[in-house]
Design a protein around this motif. Structure first.
Motif, PDB file in Angstrom:
ATOM      1  N   TRP A   1       0.861  -1.186   0.000  1.00  0.00           N
ATOM      2  CA  TRP A   1       0.000   0.000   0.000  1.00  0.00           C
ATOM      3  C   TRP A   1       0.897   1.235   0.000  1.00  0.00           C
ATOM      4  O   TRP A   1       1.879   1.281   0.743  1.00  0.00           O
ATOM      5  N   PRO A   2       0.554   2.226  -0.785  1.00  0.00           N
ATOM      6  CA  PRO A   2       1.354   3.454  -0.733  1.00  0.00           C
ATOM      7  C   PRO A   2       1.067   4.201   0.559  1.00  0.00           C
ATOM      8  O   PRO A   2      -0.008   4.055   1.143  1.00  0.00           O
ATOM      9  N   SER A   3       2.022   4.990   0.996  1.00  0.00           N
ATOM     10  CA  SER A   3       1.779   5.770   2.200  1.00  0.00           C
ATOM     11  C   SER A   3       0.887   6.957   1.860  1.00  0.00           C
ATOM     12  O   SER A   3       1.159   7.675   0.900  1.00  0.00           O
ATOM     13  N   PRO A   4      -0.181   7.166   2.622  1.00  0.00           N
ATOM     14  CA  PRO A   4      -1.026   8.323   2.350  1.00  0.00           C
ATOM     15  C   PRO A   4      -0.249   9.622   2.513  1.00  0.00           C
ATOM     16  O   PRO A   4      -0.644  10.653   1.964  1.00  0.00           O
ATOM     17  N   ALA A   5       0.859   9.564   3.265  1.00  0.00           N
ATOM     18  CA  ALA A   5       1.649  10.775   3.452  1.00  0.00           C
ATOM     19  C   ALA A   5       2.379  11.127   2.159  1.00  0.00           C
ATOM     20  O   ALA A   5       2.686  12.284   1.911  1.00  0.00           O
ATOM     21  N   ASP A   6       2.665  10.095   1.321  1.00  0.00           N
ATOM     22  CA  ASP A   6       3.408  10.348   0.095  1.00  0.00           C
ATOM     23  C   ASP A   6       2.551  10.965  -0.987  1.00  0.00           C
ATOM     24  O   ASP A   6       2.969  11.817  -1.730  1.00  0.00           O
TER      25      ASP A   6
ATOM     26  N   TRP B   1      -1.714  11.700  -2.335  1.00  0.00           N
ATOM     27  CA  TRP B   1      -3.143  11.644  -2.115  1.00  0.00           C
ATOM     28  C   TRP B   1      -3.707  10.730  -3.173  1.00  0.00           C
ATOM     29  O   TRP B   1      -3.571  10.981  -4.368  1.00  0.00           O
ATOM     30  N   ILE B   2      -4.300   9.598  -2.753  1.00  0.00           N
ATOM     31  CA  ILE B   2      -4.730   8.610  -3.737  1.00  0.00           C
ATOM     32  C   ILE B   2      -6.029   9.072  -4.398  1.00  0.00           C
ATOM     33  O   ILE B   2      -7.006   9.392  -3.715  1.00  0.00           O
TER      34      ILE B   2
ATOM     35  N   ILE C   1      -9.243   8.207  -5.854  1.00  0.00           N
ATOM     36  CA  ILE C   1     -10.061   6.996  -5.752  1.00  0.00           C
ATOM     37  C   ILE C   1     -11.260   7.049  -6.688  1.00  0.00           C
ATOM     38  O   ILE C   1     -12.220   6.327  -6.525  1.00  0.00           O
ATOM     39  N   THR C   2     -11.213   7.907  -7.689  1.00  0.00           N
ATOM     40  CA  THR C   2     -12.319   7.947  -8.637  1.00  0.00           C
ATOM     41  C   THR C   2     -12.060   6.938  -9.740  1.00  0.00           C
ATOM     42  O   THR C   2     -11.092   7.066 -10.479  1.00  0.00           O
ATOM     43  N   PRO C   3     -12.886   5.894  -9.845  1.00  0.00           N
ATOM     44  CA  PRO C   3     -12.667   4.954 -10.938  1.00  0.00           C
ATOM     45  C   PRO C   3     -13.112   5.587 -12.252  1.00  0.00           C
ATOM     46  O   PRO C   3     -14.274   5.958 -12.395  1.00  0.00           O
ATOM     47  N   PRO C   4     -12.216   5.737 -13.235  1.00  0.00           N
ATOM     48  CA  PRO C   4     -12.591   6.411 -14.470  1.00  0.00           C
ATOM     49  C   PRO C   4     -13.698   5.667 -15.210  1.00  0.00           C
ATOM     50  O   PRO C   4     -14.607   6.291 -15.742  1.00  0.00           O
ATOM     51  N   ALA C   5     -13.612   4.318 -15.193  1.00  0.00           N
ATOM     52  CA  ALA C   5     -14.615   3.553 -15.948  1.00  0.00           C
ATOM     53  C   ALA C   5     -16.006   3.765 -15.382  1.00  0.00           C
ATOM     54  O   ALA C   5     -16.966   4.017 -16.118  1.00  0.00           O
ATOM     55  N   ALA C   6     -16.105   3.697 -14.056  1.00  0.00           N
ATOM     56  CA  ALA C   6     -17.411   3.844 -13.420  1.00  0.00           C
ATOM     57  C   ALA C   6     -17.965   5.243 -13.686  1.00  0.00           C
ATOM     58  O   ALA C   6     -19.150   5.419 -13.973  1.00  0.00           O
TER      59      ALA C   6
ATOM     60  N   LEU D   1     -12.524   0.182  -6.829  1.00  0.00           N
ATOM     61  CA  LEU D   1     -11.939  -0.514  -7.966  1.00  0.00           C
ATOM     62  C   LEU D   1     -11.749   0.489  -9.097  1.00  0.00           C
ATOM     63  O   LEU D   1     -12.556   1.400  -9.274  1.00  0.00           O
ATOM     64  N   PRO D   2     -10.687   0.301  -9.896  1.00  0.00           N
ATOM     65  CA  PRO D   2     -10.431   1.278 -10.961  1.00  0.00           C
ATOM     66  C   PRO D   2     -11.353   1.114 -12.164  1.00  0.00           C
ATOM     67  O   PRO D   2     -11.493   2.022 -12.958  1.00  0.00           O
TER      68      PRO D   2
ATOM     69  N   TYR E   1      -2.946   4.321   6.533  1.00  0.00           N
ATOM     70  CA  TYR E   1      -1.640   4.327   7.166  1.00  0.00           C
ATOM     71  C   TYR E   1      -1.302   2.955   7.742  1.00  0.00           C
ATOM     72  O   TYR E   1      -0.177   2.482   7.641  1.00  0.00           O
TER      73      TYR E   1
ATOM     74  N   TYR F   1      -0.555   0.548   4.983  1.00  0.00           N
ATOM     75  CA  TYR F   1       0.770   0.882   4.453  1.00  0.00           C
ATOM     76  C   TYR F   1       1.846   0.296   5.370  1.00  0.00           C
ATOM     77  O   TYR F   1       2.772  -0.388   4.914  1.00  0.00           O
TER      78      TYR F   1
END
Lengths: 193, 525
Positions: free
Chosen positions: A173-178, A180-181, A183-188, B346-347, B435, B438
């Motif tokens: 999992w990426p660090s949220p500190a690194d 901002w993820i 999270i909008t799925p483009p397809a949806a 999900l993407p 967090y 992660y």
């Protein structure tokens, strides 16, 4: 007077024997600090530090011959760990040892070009290449440390380093500190729109 | 040890959430038509991926095994319908990483033709528990509640401690999800049948079927099914609705007041916990010889036109489920697998339904607004008050942020169940669970690296020892040869000396005795 001397002498003799026995019984063969340093090194055995492997480098650090900032694959985290262990100040990676690479790499032999010369097998510090003279060689990917020692000896230049891609079990999992993820799925969003 | 459930316990923290169950819970389970293509990931469970046993172009029957388990913590994959294998390769799978993973792609032929069951069981009560466990493993059954842990392992408690209590986790505490609710209402007999099998396999004396009190119909249906078999080992227990009472450790605490040890398993205190969906699948596998090839999925949220529970074959594209439920509404924003608290976005929607897909939640920004950018932690302690694992979320956050992966474990990071209560109440909108996830994956990585370094060290030392040995052996061989040459030389010298001596003697004798010595010299040769 005499009994006191006798008692003390006997006592001294006995304790001396005990100490002598203990020294034999619990003898430490090697400098334990070398093992502790070696345990922190990444065991890539790449030799970039200028020593022929991780253990010789650990011995050099323990004897004060080498500095703690020469491990390229270990990078900053190993320097910090060594600094913690030895009670020294961490310092940046030494300039003469080369640049640290991002991520992990594994050696791959191009099987259409390999001539079966066994030079890479002799160079591999962890016996991660299998093959025989005039037979195709291949790298055991799980055992490869990514040290690149096999790349230079190859006379036909058929070994290259490939980045190790994460799979479902090694993905992190990426660090949220690194970052901002998003999270909008483009397809949806598209099919909804 | 026997348990009495007349007095229930309350775990620390927890939240009362908006339920949103009615949207999907009031219509019967619908069956989806056969899709055009089924994509079957080789890893749909915790553990090692399965290994394919079929080739591209092969025709397979429904229920046929397509991939065999690799290692202990692994289960096989079966064909959800009959058809042809059209591809084996990497395809996108539902996973937070968005990575592609190895899959088998099956094109249904429309016949839905079953294969011959492998050694059917006539009477499971005659089987010993280990045979039953193998059976359940061969059917590819994993925990259907969402975690996907291979079920047979839970039936094989390594601690050697006898199991006193089987807990059926029908709490279904997360908002929006209703697949277990519908299952218990419509297929209560299968759940009760599965409980019988598990009680036999575990030699357990007691079973508690725990259901939150917001599901009165499911409670009534399960009570009827239990009464109809007249087995006094089973008891339906109505528990208060409080998120996350469906967490395994929380549910066990609610029922028994006992705590599962830190980083331990319920089996350590003689309890085994299963989801009702898993138990019904076990019943189907043992009684009807039907491997796990389909599951009930809740398709819900205000982003989908007609929320419902559908029974979908494993491998069905999610978009088929959504289209079956009327498609997206305007404003549909995010597709989430799992619930709003523990699921992940999900993407895309062209991903296969897998064994752990319990819910597809299509949310709009109205019901599930995007979290505002996080602000600094003000150490209000709100997260600590709601944490059901009694951890200190703000400390965990602190050390995860500082990448101090040693200290974070001192604060029991691995007891975090990622329920999301802390993040839900955080006034600074810090994505706390992110967090923790992660930090967990980072620690696993460090652990993997450590193991790999240790292996490399051993291999390197083995190599040095081998080189040393070879060198020694070569030297020894050389020494032997040299010695051989030397001794050989000595022998020759002696021979030469002897020959010279003979010649000398011959000469001397020849002078003395004349022709008489010649035959003797020949004889000497």
């Amino acid at each position: 007077m005499l009994p006191a001397i006798l008692v003390l002498a006997t006592l001294a003799g006995l304790l001396g024997l005990l100490l002598g026995y203990a020294a034999e019984r619990f003898r430490v063969e090697e400098d334990p600090i070398v093992d502790q340093i070696n345990a922190l090194l990444p065991q890539t055995q790449c030799g970039q530090c200028g020593y022929p492997g991780c253990r010789p480098y650990a011995e050099a650090i323990a004897s004060g011959e080498a500095d703690i900032n020469r491990c390229v694959p270990g990078g900053e985290s190993v320097i910090h760990a060594l600094a913690d262990l030895l009670g020294r100040d961490p310092k940046p990676l030494a300039e003469d040892v080369g640049e640290a690479k991002e991520g992990k790499y594994v050696a791959v032999i191009d099987e259409t070009q390999c001539i079966g010369c066994t030079l890479c097998i002799q160079a591999c510090p962890v016996d991660a290449i299998v093959g025989a003279a005039k037979h195709l060689h291949t790298v055991i990917a799980e055992e490869c440390t990514g040290c690149e020692l096999c790349v230079a000896p190859c006379p036909v230049d058929c070994i290259h380093m490939e980045p190790v891609k994460p799979d479902l079990n090694t993905w992190k999992w990426p660090s949220p500190a690194d970052r901002w993820i998003d999270i909008t799925p483009p397809a949806a969003a598209e099919s909804a729109g | 040890m026997s348990y009495d459930f007349s007095r229930l316990h309350r775990f620390h923290g927890g939240l009362v959430l908006e339920e949103h169950k009615r949207e999907s819970s009031e219509t019967p389970i619908e069956t989806l038509p056969l899709p055009d293509l089924l994509t079957l990931p080789l890893q749909q469970h915790i553990g090692e991926p399965a290994t394919p046993m079929v080739r591209v172009g092969e025709t397979v029957a429904k229920g046929q095994r397509l991939a065999r388990p690799e290692g202990y913590v692994s289960v096989p994959i079966h064909a959800p319908t009959s058809g042809k294998i059209v591809a084996i390769g990497d395809f996108p799978v539902p996973h937070p990483s968005g990575l592609k993973a190895p899959c088998i792609v099956l094109e249904p032929d429309g016949e839905d033709r079953w294969c011959e069951p492998e050694n059917p069981i006539e009477d499971y009560t005659a089987l010993d528990p280990s045979a039953l466990r193998n059976r359940i493993r061969d059917a590819g059954i994993v925990g259907l509640g969402g975690a996907g842990f291979p079920s047979f392992i839970k039936m094989n408690p390594a601690t050697g401690r006898p199991i006193d209590l089987l807990v059926v986790n029908g709490a279904e505490c997360e908002p929006w999800i209703t697949c277990d609710d519908r299952l218990m209402r419509e297929r209560a007999e299968a759940v009760v049948g599965g409980i019988h099998i598990l009680l036999h396999a575990l030699s357990a004396a007691q079973c508690a079927i725990a259901i939150e009190d917001n599901k009165p119909e499911a409670i009534a249906a399960m009570r009827r099914a239990v009464a109809s078999v007249g087995d006094d080992r089973m008891q339906v227990v109505e528990i208060p609705t409080l998120y996350p009472s469906g967490g395994e450790k929380q549910l066990i605490y609610v029922l028994t007041g006992r705590e599962v040890p830190s980083q331990g398993l319920p089996a350590d205190i003689g309890i085994v916990c299963h989801n009702p969906g898993t138990i019904a699948a076990i019943h189907d596998a043992v009684v009807h010889h039907r491997p796990l090839i389909s599951r009930i999925v809740t398709v819900t949220g205000d982003g989908v036109k007609r929320p419902a529970n559908v029974e979908a074959l494993i491998g069905t594209p999610m978009v088929d489920l959504i289209e079956h439920c009327g498609g997206y509404t305007p404003g549909a924003d995010r597709l989430i697998m799992g619930g709003p608290m523990m699921g992940y976005a999900l993407p895309e929607d062209d991903l296969p339904v897998i064994k752990t897909t319990n819910c597809l939640l299509v949310a709009t920004r109205r019901t599930l607004p995007l979290p505002p950018p996080p602000r600094p932690c003000i150490r209000c302690g709100e997260c600590e008050r709601v944490c059901p694992a009694r951890l200190l979320p703000q400390q965990l956050y602190w050390y995860a942020h500082a990448r101090d992966f040693d200290r974070i474990q001192d604060y029991h990071l691995f007891d975090c169940i990622e329920c999301g209560c802390c993040a839900h109440v955080c006034p600074s909108h810090i994505p706390l669970v992110q967090y923790y996830r992660y930090a967990k994956t980072e620690i696993w990585e460090i652990e993997r690296e450590r193991r790999k370094a240790e292996q490399a060290r051993q291999r390197h030392e083995a190599r040095l020892a081998r080189l040393e040995r070879e060198k020694r052996e070569r030297e020894e061989r050389l020494k032997k040869k040299r010695k051989a040459v030397r001794t050989d030389g000595d022998r020759r010298k002696a021979e030469i000396a002897a020959a010279l001596e003979r010649a000398r003697r011959k000469k001397a004798g020849g002078e003395a005795q004349g022709a008489a010595t010649t035959p003797k010299a020949q004889g000497d040769d």
